[in-house]
Design an enzyme around this catalytic site. Sequence first.
Site, PDB file in Angstrom:
ATOM      1  N   ASP A  82       0.960  -1.291   0.012  1.00  0.00           N
ATOM      2  CA  ASP A  82       0.084   0.044  -0.200  1.00  0.00           C
ATOM      3  C   ASP A  82       0.825   1.210   0.194  1.00  0.00           C
ATOM      4  O   ASP A  82       2.056   1.386   0.358  1.00  0.00           O
ATOM      5  CB  ASP A  82      -1.006   0.123   1.426  1.00  0.00           C
ATOM      6  CG  ASP A  82      -2.079   0.913   1.068  1.00  0.00           C
ATOM      7  OD1 ASP A  82      -2.363   1.353  -0.070  1.00  0.00           O
ATOM      8  OD2 ASP A  82      -2.836   1.190   2.254  1.00  0.00           O
ATOM      9  N   HIS A 179      -8.124   8.948   4.766  1.00  0.00           N
ATOM     10  CA  HIS A 179      -7.653   8.005   5.629  1.00  0.00           C
ATOM     11  C   HIS A 179      -7.958   8.422   7.066  1.00  0.00           C
ATOM     12  O   HIS A 179      -8.341   9.547   7.545  1.00  0.00           O
ATOM     13  CB  HIS A 179      -6.037   7.762   5.738  1.00  0.00           C
ATOM     14  CG  HIS A 179      -5.643   7.517   4.181  1.00  0.00           C
ATOM     15  ND1 HIS A 179      -4.433   7.869   3.355  1.00  0.00           N
ATOM     16  CD2 HIS A 179      -6.086   6.463   3.490  1.00  0.00           C
ATOM     17  CE1 HIS A 179      -4.326   7.241   2.425  1.00  0.00           C
ATOM     18  NE2 HIS A 179      -5.394   6.455   2.259  1.00  0.00           N
ATOM     19  N   HIS A 207     -10.254   4.510  -1.386  1.00  0.00           N
ATOM     20  CA  HIS A 207      -9.118   4.340  -0.024  1.00  0.00           C
ATOM     21  C   HIS A 207      -9.968   5.345   1.082  1.00  0.00           C
ATOM     22  O   HIS A 207     -11.112   5.911   0.572  1.00  0.00           O
ATOM     23  CB  HIS A 207      -8.021   5.268  -0.293  1.00  0.00           C
ATOM     24  CG  HIS A 207      -7.054   4.651  -1.025  1.00  0.00           C
ATOM     25  ND1 HIS A 207      -5.957   4.162  -0.720  1.00  0.00           N
ATOM     26  CD2 HIS A 207      -7.082   4.003  -2.451  1.00  0.00           C
ATOM     27  CE1 HIS A 207      -4.932   3.416  -1.565  1.00  0.00           C
ATOM     28  NE2 HIS A 207      -5.729   3.322  -2.563  1.00  0.00           N
ATOM     29  N   GLY A 208      -9.523   5.217   2.369  1.00  0.00           N
ATOM     30  CA  GLY A 208     -10.434   5.615   3.365  1.00  0.00           C
ATOM     31  C   GLY A 208     -11.676   5.213   3.463  1.00  0.00           C
ATOM     32  O   GLY A 208     -12.731   5.955   3.596  1.00  0.00           O
ATOM     33  N   ASN A 229     -10.143  -0.231   0.319  1.00  0.00           N
ATOM     34  CA  ASN A 229      -9.153  -0.404   1.437  1.00  0.00           C
ATOM     35  C   ASN A 229      -9.562  -0.407   2.663  1.00  0.00           C
ATOM     36  O   ASN A 229     -10.373   0.675   3.044  1.00  0.00           O
ATOM     37  CB  ASN A 229      -8.178   0.509   1.004  1.00  0.00           C
ATOM     38  CG  ASN A 229      -7.415   0.508  -0.120  1.00  0.00           C
ATOM     39  OD1 ASN A 229      -7.716  -0.381  -1.113  1.00  0.00           O
ATOM     40  ND2 ASN A 229      -6.150   0.999  -0.316  1.00  0.00           N
TER      41      ASN A 229
END
Length: 286
Positions: A82, A179, A207-208, A229
């Site tokens: 990542d 994130h 993401h997040g 993710n």
Amino acid sequence: MSVVPLTDILSDAFKERYGVPAINIVNDLTLEAVLAAAVEKSSPLIVQTSVKTVRSIGSDVLYAMWTSMTAGIEVPVTLHLDHCPEREVITECLRRGWNSVLFDASRLPVKENMRQTVEVVAEARSYGAHVEGEIESITGVEDDIGSDKAAAQQDLDVALEFLATTHVDVFAPAIGNAHGTYKRAPVLDFQRVSDIVAAHPLPIALHGGSGLSDEQFHDLIARGCAKVNISTALKETFMKSSLAFLESAAEKQKWDPPSLFRSVRQDVIGMAGSLMTLFGSAGRAG
């Protein structure tokens, strides 16, 4: 089944519009637990390692854990590095056997990001591996990488030029996601995912993901977010489960590490399994 390339897992997910959890593990217990959840739920799984985890455990030991725990596994799994801005770490992991990497050059000017990403894609291809790319920083710090300052969103034409030039296999756009733990409900640009996929069909990485609502997950997955993710949720589950067990142990004055490990393992399995059900990947391994 067993260990397969990243694109083998994501091509079906993208086509069928379900999401595959990409979970950042932190040690041997969490690695074993998320793999056990994938087997229990008959779900494909992307196991992710941060640069921080690679350095804290060591790539040799980490990869030995991976090969040992995935030997004969009955579901498709893959190992992904990542958010990595460091080319030498990417090279190290590709040489060890990681199946894919996210080259995070989002802090560089787009042209330089593009130039270096082309090089990383060529390097990964020489190992039979794949590459995730991004041109905008995802807000928030994760395992010491990132920034709390929101990055400017690039025009669609810039994103499409990046995809056409670099030939990355997965793309991680900024859509208002962040994130870490959301301090307030995120305002997401759902349409941007649809616009990118319509112009250049490829799996999108979300993401997040920790903290989004079920409805937000379902909407984004339906638009093409095939890789979802999860990092903060695992860390919180691991540490809160450990804390609760240790507080109980202190009250009872009973100190038994294997019992701690079993308890935390079950909580991590439960967390991972619930995400597989939520994202629609449960039952897709067959």
